[in-house]
Design a protein around this motif. Structure first.
Motif, PDB file in Angstrom:
ATOM      1  N   ALA A   1       0.828  -1.203   0.000  1.00  0.00           N
ATOM      2  CA  ALA A   1       0.000   0.000   0.000  1.00  0.00           C
ATOM      3  C   ALA A   1       0.865   1.255   0.000  1.00  0.00           C
ATOM      4  O   ALA A   1       0.535   2.257  -0.649  1.00  0.00           O
ATOM      5  CB  ALA A   1      -0.930  -0.006   1.208  1.00  0.00           C
ATOM      6  N   THR A   2       1.984   1.201   0.704  1.00  0.00           N
ATOM      7  CA  THR A   2       2.887   2.348   0.763  1.00  0.00           C
ATOM      8  C   THR A   2       3.543   2.603  -0.587  1.00  0.00           C
ATOM      9  O   THR A   2       3.676   3.761  -1.019  1.00  0.00           O
ATOM     10  CB  THR A   2       3.956   2.109   1.842  1.00  0.00           C
ATOM     11  N   ALA A   3       3.954   1.549  -1.269  1.00  0.00           N
ATOM     12  CA  ALA A   3       4.536   1.708  -2.604  1.00  0.00           C
ATOM     13  C   ALA A   3       3.543   2.396  -3.534  1.00  0.00           C
ATOM     14  O   ALA A   3       3.889   3.323  -4.281  1.00  0.00           O
ATOM     15  CB  ALA A   3       4.951   0.352  -3.164  1.00  0.00           C
ATOM     16  N   ARG A   4       2.299   1.967  -3.497  1.00  0.00           N
ATOM     17  CA  ARG A   4       1.269   2.582  -4.337  1.00  0.00           C
ATOM     18  C   ARG A   4       1.081   4.055  -3.978  1.00  0.00           C
ATOM     19  O   ARG A   4       0.916   4.915  -4.859  1.00  0.00           O
ATOM     20  CB  ARG A   4      -0.066   1.848  -4.166  1.00  0.00           C
TER      21      ARG A   4
ATOM     22  N   LEU B   1      12.406   0.554  -9.654  1.00  0.00           N
ATOM     23  CA  LEU B   1      13.412  -0.507  -9.717  1.00  0.00           C
ATOM     24  C   LEU B   1      13.033  -1.590  -8.724  1.00  0.00           C
ATOM     25  O   LEU B   1      12.703  -1.296  -7.571  1.00  0.00           O
ATOM     26  CB  LEU B   1      14.784   0.068  -9.367  1.00  0.00           C
ATOM     27  N   THR B   2      13.047  -2.841  -9.138  1.00  0.00           N
ATOM     28  CA  THR B   2      12.790  -3.947  -8.219  1.00  0.00           C
ATOM     29  C   THR B   2      14.109  -4.627  -7.868  1.00  0.00           C
ATOM     30  O   THR B   2      14.931  -4.903  -8.747  1.00  0.00           O
ATOM     31  CB  THR B   2      11.817  -4.978  -8.821  1.00  0.00           C
ATOM     32  N   VAL B   3      14.295  -4.894  -6.593  1.00  0.00           N
ATOM     33  CA  VAL B   3      15.520  -5.540  -6.106  1.00  0.00           C
ATOM     34  C   VAL B   3      15.115  -6.685  -5.177  1.00  0.00           C
ATOM     35  O   VAL B   3      14.785  -6.448  -4.010  1.00  0.00           O
ATOM     36  CB  VAL B   3      16.425  -4.543  -5.356  1.00  0.00           C
ATOM     37  N   PRO B   4      15.088  -7.925  -5.680  1.00  0.00           N
ATOM     38  CA  PRO B   4      14.776  -9.047  -4.787  1.00  0.00           C
ATOM     39  C   PRO B   4      15.733  -9.065  -3.598  1.00  0.00           C
ATOM     40  O   PRO B   4      16.955  -9.071  -3.778  1.00  0.00           O
ATOM     41  CB  PRO B   4      14.961 -10.265  -5.689  1.00  0.00           C
ATOM     42  N   THR B   5      15.168  -9.047  -2.397  1.00  0.00           N
ATOM     43  CA  THR B   5      15.989  -8.864  -1.198  1.00  0.00           C
ATOM     44  C   THR B   5      15.415  -9.653  -0.041  1.00  0.00           C
ATOM     45  O   THR B   5      14.238  -9.520   0.299  1.00  0.00           O
ATOM     46  CB  THR B   5      16.028  -7.366  -0.787  1.00  0.00           C
TER      47      THR B   5
ATOM     48  N   VAL C   1       3.931  -5.593  -8.308  1.00  0.00           N
ATOM     49  CA  VAL C   1       3.842  -4.298  -7.632  1.00  0.00           C
ATOM     50  C   VAL C   1       4.375  -3.194  -8.544  1.00  0.00           C
ATOM     51  O   VAL C   1       3.827  -2.083  -8.585  1.00  0.00           O
ATOM     52  CB  VAL C   1       4.601  -4.329  -6.294  1.00  0.00           C
ATOM     53  N   ARG C   2       5.430  -3.489  -9.274  1.00  0.00           N
ATOM     54  CA  ARG C   2       5.960  -2.487 -10.219  1.00  0.00           C
ATOM     55  C   ARG C   2       4.901  -2.122 -11.256  1.00  0.00           C
ATOM     56  O   ARG C   2       4.760  -0.949 -11.607  1.00  0.00           O
ATOM     57  CB  ARG C   2       7.213  -3.025 -10.906  1.00  0.00           C
TER      58      ARG C   2
ATOM     59  N   ALA D   1      11.760  -6.958  -1.708  1.00  0.00           N
ATOM     60  CA  ALA D   1      11.098  -8.032  -0.962  1.00  0.00           C
ATOM     61  C   ALA D   1      11.699  -9.343  -1.448  1.00  0.00           C
ATOM     62  O   ALA D   1      12.551  -9.366  -2.345  1.00  0.00           O
ATOM     63  CB  ALA D   1       9.586  -8.003  -1.150  1.00  0.00           C
ATOM     64  N   ARG D   2      11.217 -10.458  -0.903  1.00  0.00           N
ATOM     65  CA  ARG D   2      11.833 -11.748  -1.221  1.00  0.00           C
ATOM     66  C   ARG D   2      11.353 -12.354  -2.528  1.00  0.00           C
ATOM     67  O   ARG D   2      12.092 -13.120  -3.143  1.00  0.00           O
ATOM     68  CB  ARG D   2      11.575 -12.736  -0.079  1.00  0.00           C
ATOM     69  N   ALA D   3      10.120 -12.073  -2.959  1.00  0.00           N
ATOM     70  CA  ALA D   3       9.529 -12.780  -4.096  1.00  0.00           C
ATOM     71  C   ALA D   3       9.641 -11.951  -5.377  1.00  0.00           C
ATOM     72  O   ALA D   3       8.914 -10.964  -5.537  1.00  0.00           O
ATOM     73  CB  ALA D   3       8.068 -13.094  -3.811  1.00  0.00           C
ATOM     74  N   PRO D   4      10.521 -12.332  -6.314  1.00  0.00           N
ATOM     75  CA  PRO D   4      10.699 -11.543  -7.542  1.00  0.00           C
ATOM     76  C   PRO D   4       9.418 -11.398  -8.359  1.00  0.00           C
ATOM     77  O   PRO D   4       9.147 -10.324  -8.910  1.00  0.00           O
ATOM     78  CB  PRO D   4      11.762 -12.327  -8.318  1.00  0.00           C
ATOM     79  N   GLN D   5       8.626 -12.477  -8.458  1.00  0.00           N
ATOM     80  CA  GLN D   5       7.423 -12.408  -9.276  1.00  0.00           C
ATOM     81  C   GLN D   5       6.408 -11.423  -8.714  1.00  0.00           C
ATOM     82  O   GLN D   5       5.740 -10.702  -9.464  1.00  0.00           O
ATOM     83  CB  GLN D   5       6.778 -13.793  -9.443  1.00  0.00           C
TER      84      GLN D   5
END
Length: 309
Positions: A17-20, A52-56, A42-43, A33-37
């Motif tokens: 919700a915060t990203a949005r 930018l997405t960074v699996p982490t 979310v992107r 976050a942990r799940a790349p898919q």
């Protein structure tokens, strides 16, 4: 001018919700976050802004440093770091596996400390920035069957207060702690469970968008601590002023309102690995107001407008 915002824990609940909410402002995002898919989903939800997405996995050594480096490589700076990553476990303390207890603390407290360390070092080097940590009303009170989560949030409360004291010589670096009460997110269903009953947020339950608005507002109006929840003040007062009464009542109330009664076998939930199928903004504990408006409530409203309009 758009800000560069890191959101750790961006695939579910408050983080999503915060990203949005930041995307609606036009800020540039780094989603972790942990799940790349799910990060890719979310992107897409944040279309219209550069993201930018960074699996982490925030508990892995060096992961938060790598997240900061990826952000700076892409955008050249970090203006805001929001840490919402958290997991939960239900169970009596002596029946909760030690490895589960420790991983909850590692995720909810030690990873938050790691995020603060990385973000504050960058902010001190640049002279400014906002760090927003997500605590809980359970950082001020206690509840049975949630020992690891409660211990983590009490620790985070103390850490945030200490860091705020240390930042008094840096007025352009702000640290805000947002403490929600019960929120309609999937974290309860996704929690590890060694209690035998599925957990749920006790009422009154706030929507994750409300917490997201409080987080975004901290960027414009930084505050040391923000409470989100109608009963938070009452619960804190009862815990402090009437501890004996609180301790008598909290167990029965937890069993009545904080547990669903639905049986469940022992499992680790998402404590050690993500469950992309269970990740969403809402947890289904509140009605979707948009569906209500377009459904029966909307039909009643339309009929009234036709009759009296």
């Amino acid at each position: 001018m758009s800000r560069v915002v890191v959101v750790a824990g961006a695939t579910s609940g408050i983080g999503r919700a915060t990203a949005r909410a930041f995307a609606e402002r036009g800020d540039r995002l780094v989603l972790a976050a942990r799940a790349p898919q799910t990060l890719a989903e979310v992107r897409e939800e944040c279309a219209g802004v550069e993201a930018l997405t960074v699996p982490t996995d925030v508990t892995e050594p060096g992961a938060l440093e790598a997240l900061a480096e990826a952000t700076i490589e892409r955008f050249g700076r970090i203006d805001v770091w929001v840490h919402t990553a958290a997991v939960m476990a239900y169970g009596r303390f002596d029946e909760l596996p030690e490895r589960v207890f420790e991983q909850v603390v590692r995720t909810d407290l030690l990873a938050a400390a790691g995020a603060a360390r990385v973000a504050l070092r960058h902010f001190r080097a640049t002279g400014a920035g906002t760090l927003i940590l997500t605590g809980s009303v359970l950082g001020h009170i206690t509840a049975p069957y949630m020992s690891a989560y409660v211990a983590s949030k009490w620790g985070l409360q103390g850490l945030a207060r200490t860091l705020q004291q240390e930042l008094r010589d840096s007025p352009d670096i702000r640290l805000c702690l947002v403490n929600p009460g019960s929120v309609d997110t999937p974290v309860y269903q996704q929690a590890a469970n060694y209690l035998g009953q599925v957990g749920r947020p006790p009422p009154p339950v706030a929507g994750p968008q409300r917490v997201a608005r409080a987080i975004v507002d901290c960027v414009d109006r930084p505050r040391r601590e923000v409470s989100v929840g109608r009963l938070n003040v009452v619960l804190r007062a009862g815990f402090t002023v009437l501890p004996g009464v609180y301790d008598v009542l909290v167990g029965p109330l937890m069993r009545l309102a904080g547990l669903s009664g639905r049986p469940v076998g022992a499992h680790d939930g998402t404590v050690f690995a993500p469950n992309p199928a269970g990740e969403s903004v809402r947890g289904g504990h509140l009605p979707d107001l948009r569906q209500l408006v377009s459904g029966p409530v909307g039909a009643v409203g339309a009929a009234l407008r036709r009759r009296f309009g």
